[in-house]
Design an enzyme around this catalytic site. Structure first.
Site, PDB file in Angstrom:
ATOM      1  CB  SER A  14      -0.878   0.030   1.256  1.00 49.88           C
ATOM      2  OG  SER A  14      -1.332   1.358   1.483  1.00 49.88           O
ATOM      3  CG  HIS A  39      -3.860  -1.562  -1.532  1.00 47.16           C
ATOM      4  ND1 HIS A  39      -4.980  -2.260  -1.929  1.00 47.16           N
ATOM      5  CD2 HIS A  39      -4.232  -0.811  -0.472  1.00 47.16           C
ATOM      6  CE1 HIS A  39      -5.995  -1.934  -1.132  1.00 47.16           C
ATOM      7  NE2 HIS A  39      -5.576  -1.072  -0.243  1.00 47.16           N
ATOM      8  CG  ASP A  41      -4.958   2.349   0.982  1.00 44.28           C
ATOM      9  OD1 ASP A  41      -3.907   1.945   1.522  1.00 44.28           O
ATOM     10  OD2 ASP A  41      -5.936   1.629   0.772  1.00 44.28           O
ATOM     11  CG  MET A  43      -7.899   7.230   2.647  1.00 38.97           C
ATOM     12  SD  MET A  43      -6.769   7.200   4.061  1.00 38.97           S
ATOM     13  CE  MET A  43      -6.381   5.466   4.117  1.00 38.97           C
ATOM     14  CG  HIS A  73      -9.205   0.382  -0.403  1.00 33.61           C
ATOM     15  ND1 HIS A  73      -8.612   0.146   0.825  1.00 33.61           N
ATOM     16  CD2 HIS A  73     -10.532   0.480  -0.160  1.00 33.61           C
ATOM     17  CE1 HIS A  73      -9.542   0.120   1.766  1.00 33.61           C
ATOM     18  NE2 HIS A  73     -10.710   0.301   1.191  1.00 33.61           N
ATOM     19  CG  MET A  75     -11.075   3.507   2.212  1.00 29.27           C
ATOM     20  SD  MET A  75      -9.528   3.391   3.111  1.00 29.27           S
ATOM     21  CE  MET A  75      -8.373   3.461   1.748  1.00 29.27           C
ATOM     22  CG  MET A 144     -11.481  -2.689   5.145  1.00 31.49           C
ATOM     23  SD  MET A 144      -9.983  -2.260   4.283  1.00 31.49           S
ATOM     24  CE  MET A 144      -9.122  -1.326   5.541  1.00 31.49           C
ATOM     25  CG  ASP A 182      -6.315  -3.030   3.065  1.00 31.85           C
ATOM     26  OD1 ASP A 182      -6.917  -2.220   2.340  1.00 31.85           O
ATOM     27  OD2 ASP A 182      -5.256  -2.757   3.669  1.00 31.85           O
TER      28      ASP A 182
HETATM   29  C1  DX5 Z   1      -6.275   1.577   5.603  1.00 31.51           C
HETATM   30  C2  DX5 Z   1      -5.846   1.131   4.207  1.00 31.51           C
HETATM   31  C3  DX5 Z   1      -4.805   0.043   4.244  1.00 31.51           C
HETATM   32  C4  DX5 Z   1      -3.503   0.477   4.929  1.00 31.51           C
HETATM   33  C5  DX5 Z   1      -2.608  -0.725   5.135  1.00 31.51           C
HETATM   34  O1  DX5 Z   1      -7.452   2.336   5.521  1.00 31.51           O
HETATM   35  O2  DX5 Z   1      -6.947   0.649   3.477  1.00 31.51           O
HETATM   36  O3  DX5 Z   1      -4.532  -0.375   2.903  1.00 31.51           O
HETATM   37  O4  DX5 Z   1      -2.839   1.436   4.144  1.00 31.51           O
HETATM   38  O5  DX5 Z   1      -1.485  -0.291   5.871  1.00 31.51           O
HETATM   39  P1  DX5 Z   1      -0.839  -1.271   6.970  1.00 31.51           P
HETATM   40  O6  DX5 Z   1      -0.366  -2.491   6.222  1.00 31.51           O
HETATM   41  O7  DX5 Z   1       0.287  -0.475   7.560  1.00 31.51           O
HETATM   42  O8  DX5 Z   1      -1.925  -1.595   7.952  1.00 31.51           O
HETATM   43 ZN    ZN Z   2      -6.459  -0.283   1.508  1.00 29.65          ZN
END
Ligand code: DX5
Ligand code: ZN
Length: 228
Positions: A14, A39, A41, A43, A73, A75, A144, A182
């Site tokens: 990620s 990956h 992320d 947000m 991903h 969010m 998750m 994840d």
């Molecule tokens: C959290 C993300 C994850 C996160 C994983 O909301 O969706 O993908 O970045 O990071 P680690 O592996 O450090 O938990």
């Molecule tokens: Zn993620």
């Protein structure tokens, strides 16, 4: 001889935990070390209490010619407009949280009609039953194992039961759906998550920030054992 086919395992670093001042180099380095996907992320500081990056960064990586699938991903809420933008930006997988879409099936169709692979993401407390009616439409089911919004959080062990249920369901229906977990995945817990039935593992803080990505990936693959 163990007749059960060893499932292949895929590691998806990620980039939320990467050094953003050197993002291109970081992506190259983890791919060289063995990353199977990147990956991404996204947000929006609405669906989750954090703000990360958008389609422009995805497009920059696509233009740079990232050689592995981009596992986006979302969010975010709402999702449909950003789905369209990430399709254009070169995403491979686009996964969203079902609670963030008024019309889950329509949002999934939007991803598939855009030529991308579609996924749904379940928060730790969200039951598998929410997505069962559309499981057959999923290229990816992302579970998750932390509450979304931040990297570096501890793994929530109770999610393993949901991983086992999901694996049974996918195998029972003979679906090709990838089962991704994840959040909080480390070298010392990844084998248990694989044994529960996951085949794709998002790892942020367990990879980025370590001194030698080659050694980190070797340790991950060793922990996974056969299929790793
Ligand atoms: C959290 C993300 C994850 C996160 C994983 O909301 O969706 O993908 O970045 O990071 P680690 O592996 O450090 O938990
Ligand atoms: Zn993620």
């Amino acid at each position: 001889m163990n007749m059960q086919a060893t499932r292949s395992f895929y590691i998806a670093p990620s980039i939320l935990s990467a050094d953003f001042t050197r993002l291109g180099e970081e992506v190259d380095a983890v791919i060289a070390a063995g990353a199977d996907l990147i990956h991404f992320d996204v947000m929006d500081n609405h669906y989750v209490p954090n703000l990360s990056f958008g389609p422009m960064i995805c497009e920059a990586l696509t233009r740079k010619g990232v050689s592995v699938p981009l596992d986006v991903h979302l969010m975010v809420e709402p999702v449909d407009e950003l789905i369209s933008q990430f399709i254009k930006a070169g995403a491979t997988y686009i996964s969203f949280h079902p609670e963030a879409s008024r019309h889950i099936d329509r949002s999934l169709e939007l991803i598939r009609q855009g030529g991308c692979k579609a996924g749904l993401v379940l928060n730790p407390a969200t039951p598998l039953s929410l997505i069962e009616p559309v499981l057959h439409k999923l290229d990816m089911l992302l579970l998750m194992s932390v509450n979304p919004g931040f990297g570096g959080q501890p793994f929530l062990p109770y999610v393993l039961d949901k991983v086992r249920q999901a694996r049974l369901l996918i195998d029972e229906k003979r679906l090709p759906t990838r089962l991704e977990v994840d959040g909080g995945i480390k070298v010392d817990n990844i084998r248990a998550i694989a044994d529960a039935g996951a085949d794709t593992f998002v790892m942020g803080s367990a990879i980025f920030g370590t001194p030698d990505y080659g050694k980190t990936f070797a340790a991950i693959r060793k922990a996974l054992g056969a299929g790793g």
